[in-house]
Scaffold this motif. Structure first.
Motif, PDB file in Angstrom:
ATOM      1  N   UNK A 131      20.339  -8.014 -80.358  1.00 24.13           N
ATOM      2  CA  UNK A 131      21.152  -8.025 -79.364  1.00 24.13           C
ATOM      3  C   UNK A 131      21.723  -9.418 -79.141  1.00 24.13           C
ATOM      4  N   UNK A 132      22.827  -9.779 -78.878  1.00 24.94           N
ATOM      5  CA  UNK A 132      23.438 -11.023 -78.457  1.00 24.94           C
ATOM      6  C   UNK A 132      23.944 -11.012 -77.100  1.00 24.94           C
ATOM      7  N   UNK A 133      23.159 -12.034 -76.209  1.00 27.37           N
ATOM      8  CA  UNK A 133      23.486 -11.585 -74.786  1.00 27.37           C
ATOM      9  C   UNK A 133      23.372 -10.461 -74.250  1.00 27.37           C
ATOM     10  N   UNK A 134      22.324  -9.573 -74.631  1.00 29.41           N
ATOM     11  CA  UNK A 134      22.185  -8.246 -74.198  1.00 29.41           C
ATOM     12  C   UNK A 134      23.061  -7.111 -74.523  1.00 29.41           C
ATOM     13  N   UNK A 135      23.955  -7.403 -75.511  1.00 27.11           N
ATOM     14  CA  UNK A 135      24.843  -6.521 -76.435  1.00 27.11           C
ATOM     15  C   UNK A 135      24.414  -6.152 -77.568  1.00 27.11           C
ATOM     16  N   UNK A 136      24.766  -5.019 -78.368  1.00 27.34           N
ATOM     17  CA  UNK A 136      24.814  -4.597 -79.410  1.00 27.34           C
ATOM     18  C   UNK A 136      25.979  -5.514 -80.077  1.00 27.34           C
ATOM     19  N   UNK A 137      25.906  -6.317 -81.097  1.00 27.91           N
ATOM     20  CA  UNK A 137      26.776  -6.724 -81.916  1.00 27.91           C
ATOM     21  C   UNK A 137      26.853  -6.476 -83.347  1.00 27.91           C
ATOM     22  N   UNK A 138      28.328  -6.205 -83.802  1.00 34.88           N
ATOM     23  CA  UNK A 138      28.701  -5.751 -84.965  1.00 34.88           C
ATOM     24  C   UNK A 138      28.367  -6.941 -85.993  1.00 34.88           C
ATOM     25  N   UNK A 141      24.698  -0.175 -70.747  1.00 34.65           N
ATOM     26  CA  UNK A 141      25.478  -1.189 -71.280  1.00 34.65           C
ATOM     27  C   UNK A 141      26.118  -0.860 -72.640  1.00 34.65           C
ATOM     28  N   UNK A 142      25.360  -0.068 -73.462  1.00 38.91           N
ATOM     29  CA  UNK A 142      25.938   0.167 -74.866  1.00 38.91           C
ATOM     30  C   UNK A 142      27.195   1.372 -74.649  1.00 38.91           C
ATOM     31  N   UNK A 143      26.862   2.237 -73.884  1.00 40.87           N
ATOM     32  CA  UNK A 143      27.815   3.345 -73.602  1.00 40.87           C
ATOM     33  C   UNK A 143      29.297   2.489 -73.081  1.00 40.87           C
ATOM     34  N   UNK A 144      29.002   1.723 -72.097  1.00 41.76           N
ATOM     35  CA  UNK A 144      30.093   0.889 -71.708  1.00 41.76           C
ATOM     36  C   UNK A 144      30.860   0.022 -72.706  1.00 41.76           C
ATOM     37  N   UNK A 145      30.088  -0.432 -73.665  1.00 42.41           N
ATOM     38  CA  UNK A 145      30.526  -1.059 -74.680  1.00 42.41           C
ATOM     39  C   UNK A 145      31.459  -0.236 -75.622  1.00 42.41           C
ATOM     40  N   UNK A 146      30.734   1.018 -76.125  1.00 39.80           N
ATOM     41  CA  UNK A 146      31.367   1.708 -76.869  1.00 39.80           C
ATOM     42  C   UNK A 146      32.889   2.342 -76.368  1.00 39.80           C
ATOM     43  N   UNK A 147      32.974   2.500 -74.701  1.00 40.65           N
ATOM     44  CA  UNK A 147      34.027   3.104 -74.289  1.00 40.65           C
ATOM     45  C   UNK A 147      35.140   1.990 -74.341  1.00 40.65           C
ATOM     46  N   UNK A 148      34.653   0.622 -73.925  1.00 46.15           N
ATOM     47  CA  UNK A 148      35.696  -0.603 -74.134  1.00 46.15           C
ATOM     48  C   UNK A 148      36.032  -0.863 -75.315  1.00 46.15           C
TER      49      UNK A 148
END
Ligand code: GLA
Length: 393
Positions: free
Chosen positions: A90-97, A143-150
């Motif tokens: 992860x980067x800063x707690x987020x999945x990163x492509x 976090x991931x669900x929100x990123x996916x939605x965003x």
């Protein structure tokens, strides 16, 4: 103890059965899950052909191909990136492509796919890492669900590798289901644990009923047999998933691929193509774009077909109740290497004895009206797919 009723049954009857053993979840939640996938999802996924060789350009070119070759208009809407789109950490707690493969990230890609009238699917894993050791979603579901939605993701396939403990499986899938719902974005939820468990129909829109399919006859037939064991759980919004299609990947003959596609249609399975759509042969396109066969899969009544006869020598008949009075989609399936004469009997199909019209859905020909049964020679490893409608008064 009150007996638990199957969700599909409860859904059909709605509030009339409230408190009688039907699911205690508020009906609107069940209805909205059904609305996400009223018929089995259709689209494409990168894994079967490309494994980890995924990239922004592959997904864009695939989306372009789906528009150009008529797949989008035939109902294949989801363009799904499987494992390996993400970095191992992860980067800063987020999945990163992976920036080398997806320089614009996922959002830019989703915008492109949406601009083509298609939807974007993505992949993660409820464990700490995916099956290919990329970062997993364990502990980061919201976090991931929100990123996916965003980012504009419309479909999530959620895998089962590198898990902390099997005892957390059900809870973890429910966590992601709820996290997706909390985003407010409609996101189809695809469960991938390689076996059915009875909490799945209330958790996902589709769930794998067996291990990974391979582009080979024995594997494909094995997934049919696994999937068939779960027939009663399938219903609009929630589908048995015998795995993605291998049609066009080269390991089977076109006769075998027609069997593959016919049985997926009769089983109301998700139709997720898994071949290279940019270089698809006419023979492959003729299979996955056959509108009458797709219509069997997408029948609005959403009933999975069942095996109604089996001679023990490799000849079997599968029947799917489809919309319309006394109508069936019927697959005459020959597992043997040699031609076999296979008979569909009206009594096995549950339609009245007497006359019924028979149409061949692969050749688009009306074959005539037959009394009580229809017999045809089926090529080795082949399937004849028929629509049979009783004419009895
Ligand atoms: C598992 C799944 C496959 C695919 C791979 C990716 O094996 O069952 O469908 O997603 O992981 O690593």
């Amino acid at each position: 103890m009150k007996r638990k009723m199957p969700t599909g049954f409860c859904l059909l009857l709605g509030f009339a059965l409230w408190g009688t053993g039907c699911d205690k979840k508020p009906l609107p939640e069940l209805v909205s899950r059904a609305a996400l996938a009223p018929t089995p999802p259709m689209g494409w996924n990168s894994w079967n052909k490309f494994q980890c060789a995924v990239s922004d350009s592959l997904i864009r070119q695939t989306a372009d191909a789906m528009v150009a070759n008529g797949m989008r208009d035939a109902g294949y809407l989801y363009v799904n990136i499987d494992d390996c789109w993400e970095l191992p950490n992860r980067e800063d707690g987020h999945l990163k492509a992976d920036p080398a493969a997806f320089p614009e990230g996922i959002k830019g890609l989703a915008d492109y796919v949406h601009s083509k009238g298609l939807k974007l699917g993505i992949y993660s894993d409820w464990g700490k890492a995916t099956c290919q050791n990329k970062a997993g979603s364990y502990g980061f579901e919201a976090t991931d669900a929100k990123d996916f939605a965003d980012w504009g993701v419309d479909y999530l396939k959620y895998d089962n590798c590198n898990i902390p403990s099997l005892s957390e499986q059900e809870k973890s899938y429910q966590k992601m289901r709820d996290a997706l719902a909390a985003t407010g974005r409609p996101i189809v939820f695809s469960i991938c644990t390689w076996e059915f468990k009875d909490w799945m129909p209330e958790t996902g829109n589709l769930w794998r009923t067996g291990g990974d399919i391979h582009d080979e006859w024995g594997s494909m037939v094995g997934t049919i047999d696994n999937n068939e064991l779960r027939t009663s759980y399938s219903h609009p919004g929630a589908w048995n998933d015998p795995d993605m299609l291998e049609v066009g990947n080269g390991g089977m003959t076109d006769i075998e691929y027609r069997t593959h596609f016919s049985l997926w249609a009769v089983m109301a399975a998700p139709l997720i193509a898994g071949n290279d759509l940019r270089t698809m042969s006419k023979e492959t396109a003729d299979i996955i774009l056959n509108k009458e066969v797709i219509a069997v899969d997408q029948d609005p009544w959403g009933l999975q077909g069942v095996k109604v006869s089996d001679d023990g020598q490799g000849s079997s008949v599968y029947s799917k109740v489809i919309q319309g009075a006394n109508s069936r989609a019927v697959a005459l399936f020959n597992r043997s290497n040699l031609y076999a004469s296979i008979t569909a009997k009206w009594s096995d199909l549950g339609i009245a004895s007497g006359p019924a019209s028979v149409r061949d859905l692969w050749t688009h020909q009306d074959l005539g009206v037959f009394n009580d049964s229809y017999t045809v020679a089926v090529a080795g490893h082949g399937t004849v797919l028929l629509k049979i409608v009783s004419q009895a008064k």
